[in-house]
Write a protein that holds these residues in place. Structure first.
Motif, mmCIF file in Angstrom:
data_model
loop_
_atom_site.group_PDB
_atom_site.id
_atom_site.type_symbol
_atom_site.label_atom_id
_atom_site.label_comp_id
_atom_site.label_asym_id
_atom_site.label_seq_id
_atom_site.Cartn_x
_atom_site.Cartn_y
_atom_site.Cartn_z
ATOM 1 N N THR A 241 0.852 -1.183 0.000
ATOM 2 C CA THR A 241 0.000 0.000 0.000
ATOM 3 C C THR A 241 0.887 1.232 0.000
ATOM 4 O O THR A 241 2.081 1.159 0.321
ATOM 5 C CB THR A 241 -0.935 0.015 1.231
ATOM 6 O OG1 THR A 241 -1.785 1.173 1.185
ATOM 7 C CG2 THR A 241 -0.143 0.047 2.530
ATOM 8 N N PHE B 63 -5.549 -2.587 2.533
ATOM 9 C CA PHE B 63 -5.315 -3.367 1.320
ATOM 10 C C PHE B 63 -6.019 -4.710 1.480
ATOM 11 O O PHE B 63 -6.262 -5.163 2.604
ATOM 12 C CB PHE B 63 -3.811 -3.589 1.091
ATOM 13 C CG PHE B 63 -3.063 -3.983 2.325
ATOM 14 C CD1 PHE B 63 -3.082 -5.295 2.786
ATOM 15 C CD2 PHE B 63 -2.369 -3.032 3.054
ATOM 16 C CE1 PHE B 63 -2.409 -5.660 3.938
ATOM 17 C CE2 PHE B 63 -1.696 -3.384 4.225
ATOM 18 C CZ PHE B 63 -1.713 -4.699 4.666
ATOM 19 N N THR C 80 -4.069 -9.914 -1.606
ATOM 20 C CA THR C 80 -2.914 -9.403 -2.344
ATOM 21 C C THR C 80 -1.612 -9.726 -1.616
ATOM 22 O O THR C 80 -0.581 -9.942 -2.259
ATOM 23 C CB THR C 80 -3.028 -7.887 -2.569
ATOM 24 O OG1 THR C 80 -3.076 -7.205 -1.306
ATOM 25 C CG2 THR C 80 -4.271 -7.544 -3.375
ATOM 26 N N ASP D 126 -3.477 -3.246 9.394
ATOM 27 C CA ASP D 126 -2.474 -3.497 8.361
ATOM 28 C C ASP D 126 -1.289 -4.272 8.919
ATOM 29 O O ASP D 126 -0.801 -5.228 8.308
ATOM 30 C CB ASP D 126 -1.993 -2.177 7.754
ATOM 31 C CG ASP D 126 -3.039 -1.549 6.848
ATOM 32 O OD1 ASP D 126 -4.138 -2.116 6.703
ATOM 33 O OD2 ASP D 126 -2.749 -0.471 6.282
ATOM 34 N N GLY E 50 2.564 2.215 -3.607
ATOM 35 C CA GLY E 50 1.804 0.985 -3.773
ATOM 36 C C GLY E 50 1.231 0.875 -5.174
ATOM 37 O O GLY E 50 1.944 0.967 -6.175
ATOM 38 N N GLY F 110 -4.929 -2.729 -4.457
ATOM 39 C CA GLY F 110 -3.787 -3.252 -3.712
ATOM 40 C C GLY F 110 -2.475 -2.751 -4.260
ATOM 41 O O GLY F 110 -2.435 -1.864 -5.124
#
Length: 464
Positions: A18, A25, A29, A70, A215, A225
Motif C-alpha cells: 500500500t 489493502f 494481495t 495493516d 503501492g 492493492g
C-alpha cells in the motif's frame, strides 16, 4: 532470515502492499505477493503531504485501529515467509514518538498473534543544540529557494527530523532485525534497502523503489492493492498484486512525475537517480520491464532536515451562501467582509491587523485555485471559510466571534435588507489549537550515513 545472508543472489523481489500504512489493502494481495516470492515487505508510514501539523505536534495522521489492522497482516506474512518487514516514517512524520507509537502497536500484535520477531527502532529526531554546532561548522546548507539557516530557526522548532537513506535500515537488518521501524526516511529508501544490501545495482534499485513508493498508484486500479518489483542486474520488472489490475509502460513511467522537480532525476542522500535513458516495455498484459536506469554517487552524503514550529493559534468558522444576489457579486462581498472584520475587530478589542491574521476562502468559487481558476460566471452556492490566526487561542476565537454577525447577515451595499446565511456548525467557531509551519529546507553534510540516527533493538516475548 531467508535470503538475508551474504551469499550473492540473482534478483531481489520487493512487495509494496500500500502507499501508506493504515490505508488498507486486500488480504489476498499479500498472500499473492508471498506466493510470487517476495524477499521483503516495505511500507511507508508517513509523509509531509498533509502539512506541518503532524511533525510539529508529533501526532499520527492515521488511526491506531487502521495501522494495527495493516500491521497484523504484514507481521504474520513476514513471519510466515521469514522475510523482513520495513516501515518508514513511522507515525506520519517520523518523530521519536511516532516510532514508539508504531512499535507499541507491533508489540501488541505480536503478543496477540504469538509472534516473536526481532524489532529494530531507528530514531531520526534531531537535537537543535547539536544542529547549531553543525551550522557553526558550516555543515548545513540551504536548498533552493530557502534562505541560509539561522540558529533561532532551529530553536523555534517543536520537532526536527533527519530524512534517512537506506544505510540505517541496512545496518538494522544486518544486525538481525526482522522488523524495522524507521523514523523519517525517504519514501524510496525503505524499498531500496534490501536490494542494495543484496548487491543489486543502484540505478534499478532506486528507480524501482520510486515507482512502488505509493503501492498500486502505478496500476490501472490503485484501490485494488499494491505492487511487486523484482530487481536484477539489468533492471527491474513490476506487476500488481491484484489479479484485476495491470501495470502499463505509461503508468509506470508517469510515476517519475510524482512529487519530483525533475521527472528524470531524483536526489537521495547518497546520490542522484537518473532515468533519462530508461526504457519501459510491456512484458505481458500486467507486467512492465524497465531498463537503463543509472545512479550517480554524490561526492558528499547529505541528510535533509525537516522542522516545524508554531505560528499561532487558529479558530475557524464556516458559513454557506445560496443568495443569488450576493453570489452575483461574490468578490465584492468578500472584499467587504474583509474590510468590515478589520474595522469591527479594531473597534471592539483594539487589535490592528498586524496583531492577528485571517483568511477568507470561498469554497465552490475559487478557494482551490484562487486567481488561476478558469471558471467564469456566478457560482450556484459558496461555502465561506474564515480562518483566524492569533498569538493565543482566546484572541483567535474573539476575532472569529466578532466576525460571526457579518458571516451570518452581511448584505452587499445595494441590498436594503439583511440576508440570512447558513453556518455549518453550532457553535459557529471551532478552535483548532496551535497552527504550524515548515521552516527547514536544508541539508546536513553527513559524517557517516548513519551517525545522525540511533538504532535500538527489542525482543518480543512469545505468549504460550
Amino acid at each position: 532470515m531467508r535470503n538475508m545472508d551474504k551469499e550473492p543472489v540473482d534478483f531481489v523481489t520487493v512487495m509494496a502492499p500500500t502507499g501508506m500504512l493504515g490505508a488498507g489493502f486486500p488480504e489476498a494481495t499479500i498472500e499473492r505477493g508471498l506466493r510470487l516470492g517476495a524477499d521483503v515487505i516495505s511500507v511507508d508510514g508517513g509523509s509531509t503531504d498533509s502539512g506541518p501539523y503532524y511533525l510539529g505536534a508529533s501526532q499520527p495522521k492515521t488511526t491506531r485501529a487502521a495501522v494495527a489492522r495493516d500491521l497484523r497482516m504484514l507481521l504474520k506474512a513476514a513471519a510466515r515467509a521469514d522475510i523482513p518487514l520495513i516501515v518508514g516514517s513511522c507515525g506520519t512524520s517520523g518523530t521519536d514518538n511516532g516510532v514508539d507509537w508504531v512499535a507499541g502497536i507491533v508489540a501488541d500484535v505480536q503478543a496477540e498473534e504469538g509472534l516473536n520477531l526481532r524489532v529494530a527502532r531507528i530514531y531520526s529526531e534531531q537535537d537543535a543544540a547539536d544542529l547549531k554546532e553543525q551550522l557553526d561548522a558550516g555543515r548545513i546548507h540551504a536548498l533552493p529557494p530557502a534562505q541560509e539557516l539561522r540558529p533561532e530557526t532551529l530553536e523555534s522548532c517543536t520537532h526536527i527530523v533527519g530524512v534517512m537513506g537506506h544505510e540505517p535500515i541496512v545496518a538494522a537488518i544486518e544486525a538481525g532485525a526482522q522488523v524495522v521501524l524507521a523514523g523519517r526516511a525517504t519514501d524510496t529508501a525503505i524499498a531500496a534497502a534490501v536490494p542494495l544490501m543484496k548487491g543489486m545495482p543502484a540505478g534499478p534499485s532506486w528507480h524501482a523503489a520510486k515507482i512502488i513508493e505509493c503501492g498500486g498508484q502505478c496500476t490501472t486500479d490503485p484501490r485494488a492493492g499494491g505492487v511487486l518489483a523484482t530487481i536484477d542486474a539489468n533492471g527491474f520488472s513490476i506487476e500488481p498484486l491484484a489479479t484485476t489490475a495491470a501495470c502499463t509502460p505509461n503508468l509506470v513511467a508517469a510515476h517519475m512525475l510524482y512529487e519530483t522537480a525533475n521527472p528524470f532525476r531524483m536526489r537521495e542522500p547518497d546520490g542522484t537517480l537518473d532515468v533519462g535513458d530508461a526504457t519501459y516495455t510491456a512484458v505481458d498484459e500486467t507486467t512492465v520491464r524497465v531498463e537503463g536506469s543509472r545512479f550517480h554517487v554524490a561526492d558528499q552524503h547529505t541528510i535533509k532536515l525537516e522542522g516545524a514550529r508554531i505560528t499561532g493559534y487558529e479558530t475557524m468558522s464556516f458559513t454557506g451562501i445560496r443568495d443569488p444576489h450576493i453570489l452575483s457579486a461574490i468578490d465584492d462581498w468578500a472584499a467587504l467582509l474583509r474590510t468590515m472584520i478589520k474595522q469591527r475587530v479594531e473597534q471592539t478589542i483594539g487589535l490592528t491587523d498586524d496583531q492577528y491574521a485571517f483568511d477568507v476562502r470561498l469554497y465552490g468559487y475559487n478557494a482551490v485555485l484562487g486567481d488561476l481558476d478558469p471558471a467564469k460566471g456566478a457560482p450556484r452556492e459558496v461555502g465561506v471559510m474564515l480562518l483566524v490566526n492569533a498569538p493565543d487561542q482566546a484572541t483567535a476565537t474573539a476575532v472569529a466571534k466578532i466576525a460571526n454577525p457579518l458571516m451570518l447577515h452581511l448584505p452587499t451595499p445595494d441590498m436594503n435588507y439583511l440576508p440570512s446565511l447558513a453556518f455549518a456548525t453550532s457553535p459557529a467557531e471551532t478552535e483548532r489549537g496551535p497552527a504550524y509551519e515548515f521552516v527547514l529546507h536544508h541539508v546536513v553534510d553527513s559524517r557517516t550515513p548513519t551517525d545522525m540516527f540511533r538504532i535500538e533493538f527489542e525482543e518480543a516475548t512469545r505468549r504460550d
